[in-house]
Enzyme design. Structure first.
Site, mmCIF file in Angstrom:
data_model
loop_
_atom_site.group_PDB
_atom_site.id
_atom_site.type_symbol
_atom_site.label_atom_id
_atom_site.label_comp_id
_atom_site.label_asym_id
_atom_site.label_seq_id
_atom_site.Cartn_x
_atom_site.Cartn_y
_atom_site.Cartn_z
ATOM 1 N N ASP A 22 0.848 -1.199 0.000
ATOM 2 C CA ASP A 22 0.000 0.000 0.000
ATOM 3 C C ASP A 22 0.880 1.244 0.000
ATOM 4 O OD1 ASP A 22 -1.891 1.942 0.413
ATOM 5 O OD2 ASP A 22 -2.163 1.491 2.547
ATOM 6 N N ASP A 26 -4.081 3.888 2.753
ATOM 7 C CA ASP A 26 -5.521 3.640 2.955
ATOM 8 C C ASP A 26 -5.793 2.183 3.363
ATOM 9 O OD1 ASP A 26 -5.114 2.261 0.612
ATOM 10 O OD2 ASP A 26 -6.683 3.287 -0.533
ATOM 11 N N ASP A 30 -1.902 -1.158 -3.730
ATOM 12 C CA ASP A 30 -2.250 -0.391 -4.933
ATOM 13 C C ASP A 30 -1.148 -0.499 -5.983
ATOM 14 O OD1 ASP A 30 -0.286 1.383 -3.925
ATOM 15 O OD2 ASP A 30 -1.818 2.359 -2.685
ATOM 16 N N ASP A 99 -5.125 -10.240 -15.786
ATOM 17 C CA ASP A 99 -6.183 -11.208 -15.524
ATOM 18 C C ASP A 99 -7.386 -10.856 -16.391
ATOM 19 O OD1 ASP A 99 -7.745 -13.178 -14.070
ATOM 20 O OD2 ASP A 99 -6.347 -12.852 -12.416
ATOM 21 N N ASP A 200 -9.575 -16.196 -16.350
ATOM 22 C CA ASP A 200 -10.333 -16.695 -15.215
ATOM 23 C C ASP A 200 -11.400 -17.708 -15.654
ATOM 24 O OD1 ASP A 200 -10.828 -16.037 -12.270
ATOM 25 O OD2 ASP A 200 -12.846 -15.785 -13.084
ATOM 26 N N GLU A 257 -7.334 -20.584 -16.672
ATOM 27 C CA GLU A 257 -7.699 -21.272 -15.432
ATOM 28 C C GLU A 257 -8.870 -22.205 -15.730
ATOM 29 O OE1 GLU A 257 -9.253 -20.442 -10.902
ATOM 30 O OE2 GLU A 257 -10.188 -19.476 -12.620
ATOM 31 N N HIS A 330 -3.975 -17.058 -5.148
ATOM 32 C CA HIS A 330 -4.833 -16.294 -4.230
ATOM 33 C C HIS A 330 -6.070 -17.080 -3.786
ATOM 34 C CE1 HIS A 330 -6.548 -15.966 -8.157
ATOM 35 N NE2 HIS A 330 -7.671 -15.511 -7.637
ATOM 36 N N ASP A 331 -6.284 -18.269 -4.352
ATOM 37 C CA ASP A 331 -7.439 -19.092 -3.968
ATOM 38 C C ASP A 331 -7.034 -20.287 -3.111
ATOM 39 O OD1 ASP A 331 -9.183 -17.549 -5.523
ATOM 40 O OD2 ASP A 331 -8.829 -18.764 -7.313
HETATM 41 C C1 NOJ Z 1 -11.327 -17.897 -10.074
HETATM 42 C C2 NOJ Z 1 -10.567 -16.843 -9.339
HETATM 43 O O1 NOJ Z 1 -9.237 -17.243 -9.194
HETATM 44 C C3 NOJ Z 1 -11.278 -16.634 -8.029
HETATM 45 O O2 NOJ Z 1 -10.545 -15.823 -7.138
HETATM 46 C C4 NOJ Z 1 -12.631 -16.053 -8.327
HETATM 47 O O3 NOJ Z 1 -13.374 -15.963 -7.129
HETATM 48 C C5 NOJ Z 1 -13.414 -16.912 -9.323
HETATM 49 N N1 NOJ Z 1 -12.615 -17.395 -10.408
HETATM 50 C C6 NOJ Z 1 -14.536 -16.120 -9.910
HETATM 51 O O4 NOJ Z 1 -14.038 -15.117 -10.740
#
Ligand code: NOJ
Length: 561
Positions: A22, A26, A30, A99, A200, A257, A330-331
């Site tokens: 950041d 905030d 960013d 992305d 995605d 993905e 990130h998932d």
């Molecule tokens: C896959 C993404 O990696 C995830 O973070 C997202 O919630 C879903 N697709 C929906 O876009």
């Protein structure tokens, strides 16, 4: 025959901007914050950055719900900031892949605002609208974020499909006008100089016509329905069209993905002769520690399953397509907490897992914080979690379903996406140096020990080890292009394999356990070591490569013939 290409020889680093750095206090990462850290990334040795969405968004799903594909989210900065980032990256020979989230948009996108107005609106067919069936949703599909995959809209008395949250309506790829809009938007970004796309859930864009009910033997209210939208009937046509109209005109990296993709299907997506994509993100290895009831159904990893799965992909795409390699994003939970030991063997196991991955054939992806061995988070209260998937699941199971909250929290500790989303730990200052303000999600309290500053100053850190892994790939073509072969197929603790390329061989031996384990090179494997390329313990030379005892989470890589 494997053709050589820059995107096969590169290492990619994923940035989840909200949690990266950041610059304006905030509490939210960013774009300027990323630009500030480019030298850090350059020094790590990576060549490509995949930037998770930075587009205008109401942030129902942290930017994966896009309200304007050609504008930057206010919280992240301005288009000028983004242009500066790209320029500073290109000055350093770093490439940027964006992305691309086009299975769905935000419900706040103007296309959807128009679409919902009336049945004859010109944008109506940009989305998937259906009338109710027997007073209920048009079918029984469940959203990935719990509840039905449909939401009722009073204005026109119809439902729209949303495979994710109700603020993420699915786009209708059957509509050629919609497809053209997407291609134009992609060209717009490519003409601005971006170097590719991570797409995605791109294998969800073709739904089976008629949108049939999914089989429901247990009589559940809503069921997955994946078989009707994953790798659907027109998916290859759409990707070929996209390739023909857009991708083929640029020298770029593409990775799709694809939950629910198997090797056979992946060959079709990634075989260059078919002109679709270069790589897919598959999920098989990320599902091995889930039971039959899905991701929250916890199950320990059986190393033999990992071997079988990875080997199927390595052998399956050999000479045909190309693998992406990842253990984090990130998932996903942090890999050192997941397949390693984030307590007494944090350094050893993080390095071992990095070795295992980076020595495979494919393009490696590092997720922010992985390179310093960041770990999972454990918030005592559900109120500290921010992820829509976690919160909806908790609401459904605990608040509405009366399930045991402790058990549900346990599954969140192990699998929740916020494990990967706590701020990057830069140094020992307040909030780990991520922000001078109040961070949007709490910092992991272990930042005093685990942070980038410490890692840079410590020769023995995960960071310096990752630098070495990346350098090895640049120096030895065999690490990029060598053919993979599994050895010790049924060993419970050791994952070992060889790579073979132009008369040379590499032997990779990794111990996935915290026990000491004897290793014997099987007599059927012809290998003569010439040098030790890397090890996560202070080993030297090649004296005992045929037979040695691996220490907890030890990894060794030998090169020879
Ligand atoms: C896959 C993404 O990696 C995830 O973070 C997202 O919630 C879903 N697709 C929906 O876009």
């Amino acid at each position: 025959m494997t053709h050589k290409a820059w995107w096969k020889e590169s290492v990619v680093y994923q940035i989840y901007p909200r949690s990266f750095n950041d610059s304006n206090g905030d509490g939210i990462g960013d774009i300027k914050g990323i630009t500030e850290k480019l030298d850090y990334l350059k020094n790590l040795g990576i060549e490509v950055i995949w930037l998770s969405p930075v587009y205008k968004s109401p942030n129902d799903d942290n930017g994966y719900d896009i309200a304007d594909y050609k504008a930057i989210m206010d919280e992240f900065g301005t288009m000028e900031d983004w242009e500066e980032l790209l320029e500073e990256m290109h000055n350093r020979d770093l490439k940027l892949i964006m992305d691309l989230v086009v299975n769905h948009s935000s419900d706040e996108h103007e296309w959807f605002q128009e679409s919902r107005k009336s049945k004859d609106n010109p944008f109506r067919d940009y989305y998937i609208w259906r009338t109710s069936k027997d007073g209920k949703e048009p079918n029984n599909w469940e959203s990935a974020f719990s509840g039905p995959a449909w939401d009722y809209d009073e204005q026109t008395d119809e439902y729209y499909l949303h495979l994710f949250s109700k603020k993420q309506p699915d786009l209708n790829w059957e509509n050629p006008k919609l497809r053209q809009e997407i291609y134009d938007m992609m060209k717009w970004w490519l003409n601005k100089g971006v170097d590719g796309f991570r797409m995605d859930v791109i294998n969800f864009i073709s739904k089976v016509p008629g949108l049939p009910d999914a089989p429901n033997p247990e009589g559940k209210k809503y069921v997955g329905g994946g078989q009707y939208f994953m790798n659907g009937p027109r998916i290859h046509d759409y990707l070929k069209e996209m390739n023909d109209e857009v991708l083929s005109k640029y020298d770029i990296m593409t990775v799709g993905e694809m939950p629910g993709v198997d090797v056979e299907e992946a060959k079709k997506y990634t075989d260059p002769d078919r002109k679709e994509l270069q790589m897919v993100f598959q999920f098989e290895h990320m599902d091995l520690d889930s039971g039959p009831n899905g991701k929250w159904d916890l199950k320990p990893l059986d190393l033999k399953d990992l071997k079988q799965s990875i080997t199927r992909w390595q052998k399956g795409l050999q000479g045909i397509g190309w693998n992406s390699l990842y253990l984090n994003n990130h998932d996903q939970p942090r890999i050192v907490s997941r397949f390693g030991n984030d307590k007494e063997y944090r350094l050893e196991s993080a390095k071992m897992l990095g070795t295992f991955l980076h020595m495979l054939q494919g393009t490696p992806f590092i997720y922010q914080g992985e390179e310093i061995g960041m770990t999972n988070i454990h918030f005592d209260s559900i109120d500290d979690y921010k992820d829509i998937e976690i919160l909806n699941m908790y609401q459904e199971k605990v608040v509405e379903g009366n399930e045991d909250p402790d058990k549900v929290m346990e599954s969140i500790y192990v699998k929740g996406r916020d494990n990967a989303r706590t701020p990057i730990q830069w140094d020992t200052s307040e909030n780990a140096g991520f922000t001078t303000g109040e961070p949007w999600i709490k910092v992991n309290p272990n930042y005093k020990e685990i942070n980038a500053e410490q890692a840079i100053n410590d020769e023995n850190s995960v960071y310096h080890y990752y630098r070495q892994l990346i350098q090895l790939r640049k120096k030895h073509e065999i690490i990029v292009y060598g053919e993979y072969d599994l050895i010790l197929e049924s060993h419970d603790q050791i994952y070992a394999y060889t790579r073979t390329f132009e008369g040379e061989k590499v032997l990779v031996v990794t111990n996935f356990s915290e026990q000491e384990v004897p290793f014997e090179l099987p007599t059927g494997v012809s290998f003569e070591a010439k040098e030790l390329l890397i090890s996560n313990y202070p080993n030297e030379g090649i004296q005992d490569y045929h037979s040695f005892t691996l220490k907890p989470y030890e990894a060794r890589v030998y090169k020879g013939v």
